[in-house]
Design an enzyme around this catalytic site. Structure first.
Site, mmCIF file in Angstrom:
data_model
loop_
_atom_site.group_PDB
_atom_site.id
_atom_site.type_symbol
_atom_site.label_atom_id
_atom_site.label_comp_id
_atom_site.label_asym_id
_atom_site.label_seq_id
_atom_site.Cartn_x
_atom_site.Cartn_y
_atom_site.Cartn_z
ATOM 1 N N ASP A 75 -11.297 2.527 3.623
ATOM 2 C CA ASP A 75 -11.623 1.109 3.473
ATOM 3 C C ASP A 75 -13.132 0.896 3.345
ATOM 4 O O ASP A 75 -13.584 -0.196 3.017
ATOM 5 C CB ASP A 75 -11.128 0.313 4.699
ATOM 6 C CG ASP A 75 -9.719 -0.236 4.504
ATOM 7 O OD1 ASP A 75 -9.349 -0.515 3.355
ATOM 8 O OD2 ASP A 75 -9.006 -0.396 5.517
ATOM 9 N N LYS A 87 0.848 -1.205 0.000
ATOM 10 C CA LYS A 87 0.000 0.000 0.000
ATOM 11 C C LYS A 87 0.880 1.251 0.000
ATOM 12 O O LYS A 87 0.600 2.223 -0.710
ATOM 13 C CB LYS A 87 -0.939 -0.016 1.217
ATOM 14 C CG LYS A 87 -2.035 -1.066 1.066
ATOM 15 C CD LYS A 87 -2.827 -1.326 2.330
ATOM 16 C CE LYS A 87 -3.798 -2.485 2.107
ATOM 17 N NZ LYS A 87 -4.537 -2.894 3.287
ATOM 18 N N GLN A 141 -4.643 -1.738 9.495
ATOM 19 C CA GLN A 141 -4.549 -3.087 8.929
ATOM 20 C C GLN A 141 -5.186 -4.100 9.886
ATOM 21 O O GLN A 141 -4.803 -4.184 11.057
ATOM 22 C CB GLN A 141 -3.065 -3.423 8.673
ATOM 23 C CG GLN A 141 -2.838 -4.669 7.860
ATOM 24 C CD GLN A 141 -3.385 -4.580 6.435
ATOM 25 O OE1 GLN A 141 -3.251 -3.564 5.775
ATOM 26 N NE2 GLN A 141 -4.015 -5.633 5.975
#
Ligand code: NAP
Length: 284
Positions: free
Chosen positions: A118, A51, A95
């Site tokens: 997200d 990422k 994460q």
């Protein structure tokens, strides 16, 4: 049979984000993504590095917050709160899964919905449900983008999603429904799984079990999308689909690696760009 090239489609998406980022930078705005990683799970470390690399490529600023597994819930939530307040941070991602003792949901809900790139916050999930959203979850949206890139229509098709996680299965089903698919969601309590999957024109496997989908579960000519990131008996990366034996039955199939994975990251870049635009009141 056509192997869907997720790397190629993701490059096109990233290129577009890169160009738009250059335009934003000319206006004095550099999108910023904060990535929180708690603990030392090697798979999570790989995802976070990928990422960060993508951020660099498209021209974002990325800031990593690597915290020890001993971090308390309060410390983590305090960090999220600080990032919510910072104007130079447009997107925040933590994460998941978090190490034991920390609450994934509490962190998801602490992230400002405006910075929730997200699209896991319940406010964003609700907006997706009714079809009025700013952000879509990265993996399902990346899959839809791949289908569009290959002119695969969902309209009126029998779509079967194996898996009902909040991250992949459920939103995947919703996005297929938004495009007029007739959608069935299967899970570990589903009876006669093979009978259901064999009816699928579009089959999405998000199970987390190596080579779970075998040739006898797939209809001739089906489009098969493999979300799995698993390890086979030799420790080699593989998907939820038994690719070698399934591929010849398909019209289209995604490989692992090089299918869904790169699209997830490309969509994260798109979402972060959009967050930066919205926070700077640029609507297009
Ligand atoms: P998850 O939360 O573990 O969900 C797995 C789903 O599979 C559950 O809904 C489970 O049913 C269902 N399932 C398990 N065994 C089954 C069986 N025998 N028959 C039918 N359904 C079964 O996993 P996830 O987070 O959705 O991820 C799925 C896979 O995608 C993993 O391999 C993950 O690493 C991968 N992934 C890849 C990306 C990417 O970018 N490529 C992104 C996210 C995830 P129940 O709900 O009944 O337990």
């Amino acid at each position: 049979m056509i192997i869907i090239d997720g790397k190629k489609v993701s490059s096109t998406v990233k290129e577009q984000v890169k160009n738009e980022t250059a335009e934003l930078k000319a206006k004095g705005i550099t999108p910023g993504l904060a990535v929180i990683l708690v603990g030392d799970d090697p798979a999570s470390r790989v995802y976070v590095n990928n990422k960060k690399k993508a951020c660099e490529y498209v021209g974002f600023r990325s800031e990593e917050f690597a915290l020890p597994a001993t971090t308390s819930q309060k410390e983590l939530l305090d960090l999220v709160e600080q990032l919510n307040e910072r104007e130079d941070i447009n997107g925040i991602l933590c994460q998941l899964p978090l190490p034991e003792g920390l609450d994934d949901n509490a962190v998801i809900e602490a992230i400002s919905p405006l910075k929730d790139v997200d699209a896991f916050h319940k406010q964003n999930v609700g907006r997706i449900m009714i079809g009025d959203y700013d952000f879509l979850p990265c993996t399902p949206a990346g899959i839809m983008e791949m289908l569009h890139a290959y002119d695969i229509s969902v309209d009126g098709k029998n779509c079967v999603v194996i898996g009902r996680s909040n991250i992949v299965g459920k939103p995947m089903a919703m996005l297929l429904l938004h495009e007029n698919g007739t959608v069935t969601i299967c899970h570990s309590r589903t009876k006669n799984l093979k009978e259901i999957t064999s009816q699928a024109d579009i089959l999405v496997a998000a199970v987390g079990k190596p080579k779970f989908v075998t040739a006898d579960m797939v209809k001739d000519g089906a489009v098969v999308i493999d979300v799995g990131m698993d390890r086979d008996e030799n420790g080699k990366l593989c998907g939820d689909v038994d690719f070698e034996n399934v591929k010849d039955k398909c019209s289209y199939i995604t490989p692992v690696p090089g299918g869904v994975g790169p699209m997830t990251i490309a969509t994260l870049m798109k979402n972060t760009l959009k967050a930066a635009k919205l926070q700077n009141k640029i609507y297009d």
